[in-house]
Design an enzyme around this catalytic site. Structure first.
Site, mmCIF file in Angstrom:
data_model
loop_
_atom_site.group_PDB
_atom_site.id
_atom_site.type_symbol
_atom_site.label_atom_id
_atom_site.label_comp_id
_atom_site.label_asym_id
_atom_site.label_seq_id
_atom_site.Cartn_x
_atom_site.Cartn_y
_atom_site.Cartn_z
ATOM 1 N N ARG A 1 30.549 12.703 97.832
ATOM 2 C CA ARG A 1 30.603 12.818 96.369
ATOM 3 C C ARG A 1 29.946 14.130 95.953
ATOM 4 O O ARG A 1 28.714 14.232 95.926
ATOM 5 C CB ARG A 1 29.875 11.619 95.760
ATOM 6 C CG ARG A 1 29.988 11.492 94.280
ATOM 7 C CD ARG A 1 29.775 10.066 93.883
ATOM 8 N NE ARG A 1 30.877 9.257 94.337
ATOM 9 C CZ ARG A 1 31.853 8.813 93.560
ATOM 10 N NH1 ARG A 1 31.852 9.100 92.281
ATOM 11 N NH2 ARG A 1 32.829 8.077 94.044
ATOM 12 N N GLU B 1 16.272 26.069 97.674
ATOM 13 C CA GLU B 1 16.719 26.886 96.542
ATOM 14 C C GLU B 1 17.128 28.284 97.010
ATOM 15 O O GLU B 1 16.418 28.899 97.827
ATOM 16 C CB GLU B 1 15.603 27.048 95.501
ATOM 17 C CG GLU B 1 15.617 25.971 94.445
ATOM 18 C CD GLU B 1 14.619 24.884 94.751
ATOM 19 O OE1 GLU B 1 14.316 24.684 95.956
ATOM 20 O OE2 GLU B 1 14.152 24.242 93.807
ATOM 21 N N TYR C 1 14.402 21.156 101.200
ATOM 22 C CA TYR C 1 14.598 21.908 99.947
ATOM 23 C C TYR C 1 15.056 23.313 100.293
ATOM 24 O O TYR C 1 14.516 23.923 101.214
ATOM 25 C CB TYR C 1 13.280 21.999 99.169
ATOM 26 C CG TYR C 1 13.301 21.223 97.874
ATOM 27 C CD1 TYR C 1 14.316 21.451 96.944
ATOM 28 C CD2 TYR C 1 12.324 20.284 97.574
ATOM 29 C CE1 TYR C 1 14.354 20.744 95.763
ATOM 30 C CE2 TYR C 1 12.357 19.575 96.390
ATOM 31 C CZ TYR C 1 13.377 19.805 95.483
ATOM 32 O OH TYR C 1 13.412 19.107 94.312
ATOM 33 N N ASP D 1 41.359 23.192 87.829
ATOM 34 C CA ASP D 1 40.462 22.119 88.279
ATOM 35 C C ASP D 1 41.335 21.179 89.101
ATOM 36 O O ASP D 1 42.085 20.362 88.553
ATOM 37 C CB ASP D 1 39.849 21.410 87.070
ATOM 38 C CG ASP D 1 38.950 20.249 87.477
ATOM 39 O OD1 ASP D 1 39.006 19.829 88.646
ATOM 40 O OD2 ASP D 1 38.204 19.755 86.612
ATOM 41 N N THR E 1 36.219 18.613 92.925
ATOM 42 C CA THR E 1 35.306 17.662 93.537
ATOM 43 C C THR E 1 35.748 17.515 94.984
ATOM 44 O O THR E 1 36.867 17.892 95.352
ATOM 45 C CB THR E 1 35.336 16.292 92.832
ATOM 46 O OG1 THR E 1 36.692 15.879 92.702
ATOM 47 C CG2 THR E 1 34.674 16.349 91.473
ATOM 48 N N LYS F 1 37.664 13.014 96.279
ATOM 49 C CA LYS F 1 38.870 12.281 95.859
ATOM 50 C C LYS F 1 39.887 12.365 97.004
ATOM 51 O O LYS F 1 39.608 11.875 98.091
ATOM 52 C CB LYS F 1 39.363 12.836 94.524
ATOM 53 C CG LYS F 1 38.319 12.654 93.405
ATOM 54 C CD LYS F 1 38.824 13.081 92.062
ATOM 55 C CE LYS F 1 37.859 12.747 90.951
ATOM 56 N NZ LYS F 1 36.952 13.830 90.577
HETATM 57 N N1 DSN Z 1 35.733 10.308 87.110
HETATM 58 C C1 DSN Z 1 36.824 11.164 87.504
HETATM 59 C C2 DSN Z 1 38.093 10.419 87.602
HETATM 60 O O1 DSN Z 1 38.033 9.230 87.782
HETATM 61 O O2 DSN Z 1 39.137 11.007 87.488
HETATM 62 C C3 DSN Z 1 36.934 12.331 86.629
HETATM 63 O O3 DSN Z 1 35.670 12.902 86.487
#
Ligand code: DSN
Length: 415
Positions: A233, A53, A51, A197, A224, A227
């Site tokens: 993730r 924080e 942990y 984004d 994110t 991808k």
């Molecule tokens: N779930 C993502 C996507 O598939 O593009 C977006 O949050």
């Protein structure tokens, strides 16, 4: 026998089935990827026991000497990768990252602008049922009815009318390049924060294939990490130094508790991988594969939204092929090819049963597929969707897909 197999055969059995699904199928969902074994090892590491924080050297718990090191390493690597002044690596995922930006930089009911969800935007870019749409006024922008590309004159008109506090560029189902420069100009004209984004295209930017919004003076960039960037993730927020304090406070203690230190470690590993020269080749190959797949499908009569792609993803309207998006997704699943049903711009059908499918090449490129495999993939896809009612044909395709899958192993899976 693994510890999991010995201690919990029920979970092991499910995990093993998923390993087979991944190894014997082809993953075309454009927001997914296969991480390296090094990233997997870090995600599965003992940092999950901790942990922490707070932020490096300012924590609310003891025993942070190694957590601080790994978080600082992740930050430094992300800064280098995206040329960012400040990076927060603690967001749990993309939606909390975007929410933290709004929470940190906006007031209740301030207006935001983002591309409408059913045209390629994201839930957190102002959908009425999400936090973003409930706590803020939303002035959505749209793609052009004919070209299905973002019309920057229209974006400018809407911005001047709505006077948003923040404009978001960056999408989940838009196959074309983004005009960062004009977005920045429009944000300046109306006094808005320019936010990008880049969740879908982060790996293509890191790999030098697409332009970086920071090079055009963007204020905040979220992404994110799982991808095209091919990490665990999770997500990060990057910003100019002037926004660092309110964003950090919004992440912790504003929205989150302890960061997921095992995932932070995996992010550091993934950023290290993306800094290597071979990642540039990977990013370039993703786009080559997507364009080759698009060309082959177009020759088979598929209607691709905007006619093709500049990035990693394709969006197809299945109406003329003779099935719905849901029927296409289900038949391709049976054939061992995973895509997702998706609305197309100005879709007459509903989001849960839309006209289109969305697919892309980040994951299959990780496995080593190149342009020479795209013609075959297009043939399989076409055969599947034109035989969507015929389970025997779909099973036959799956057998062929499986043979190809065996030749291109998924990192971390040995069956
Ligand atoms: N779930 C993502 C996507 O598939 O593009 C977006 O949050």
């Amino acid at each position: 026998m693994s510890a999991l197999q010995a201690k919990d055969p029920a979970v092991y059995k499910i995990l093993h089935a998923e390993m087979e699904r991944q190894a014997y199928g082809l993953e075309l969902i454009p927001s997914e990827n296969y991480v390296s074994e090094a990233v997997l090892e870090a995600v599965g590491s003992i940092f999950t026991n901790k942990y922490s924080e707070g932020y490096p050297r300012k924590r609310y718990y003891g025993g942070q000497e190694f957590v601080d090191q790994v978080e600082e390493l992740a930050i430094e690597r992300a800064k280098k990768l995206f040329n960012a002044e400040h990076v927060n690596v603690q967001p749990y995922s993309g939606s909390p990252a975007n929410t933290a930006v709004f929470f940190g930089l906006l007031e209740y009911q301030d207006t935001i602008m983002g591309l409408k969800l059913d045209q390629g935007g994201h839930i957190t870019h102002g959908l009425s049922v999400s936090y973003s749409g409930k706590f803020h006024k939303v002035a959505p922008y749209f793609v052009d009815k004919e070209s299905h590309r973002i019309d920057m004159d229209d974006v400018r008109r809407i911005a001047h009318e709505a006077k948003p506090k923040l404009i978001i560029a960056g999408y989940t189902a838009y196959p074309r390049d983004i005009d960062w420069k004009t977005f920045r100009e429009i944000a300046d004209e109306v006094g808005a924060i320019a936010m990008a984004d880049i969740s879908h295209i982060a790996g293509l930017i890191a790999g030098g294939q697409l332009a970086n919004p920071f090079d055009f003076g963007f204020d905040v960039v979220t992404t994110t990490t799982h991808k095209t960037l091919r990490g665990p993730r999770s997500a990060i927020i990057m910003c100019k130094e002037q926004y660092a304090k309110p964003i950090d406070k919004a992440v912790f203690p504003g929205l989150q508790g302890g960061p997921h230190d095992h995932v932070t470690a995996a992010k550091a590993v993934a950023f290290g991988e993306a800094l290597r020269p071979e990642f540039k080749e990977y990013a370039a190959q993703i786009i080559k594969n997507a364009q080759a797949l698009g060309e082959s499908l177009s020759k088979l009569g598929w209607k691709l939204i905007t006619g093709g792609t500049d990035n990693h993803l394709l969006l197809a309207d299945m109406t003329d092929v003779g099935c719905t998006g849901m029927e296409a997704e289900e038949s391709l699943d049976k054939a061992g090819i995973t895509v997702n049903k998706n609305t197309v711009p100005y879709d007459p059908r509903k989001p849960f049963d839309p006209s289109g499918i969305r697919f892309g090449t980040p994951a299959i490129t990780t496995r080593g597929l190149t342009e020479e495999h795209m013609e075959q993939l297009a043939q399989w896809m076409h055969k599947a969707v034109t035989n969507w009612k015929d389970d025997a044909v779909l099973a036959g395709i799956h057998e062929e897909v499986k043979e190809l899958g065996k030749k291109f192993p998924v990192p971390g899976i040995s069956l």
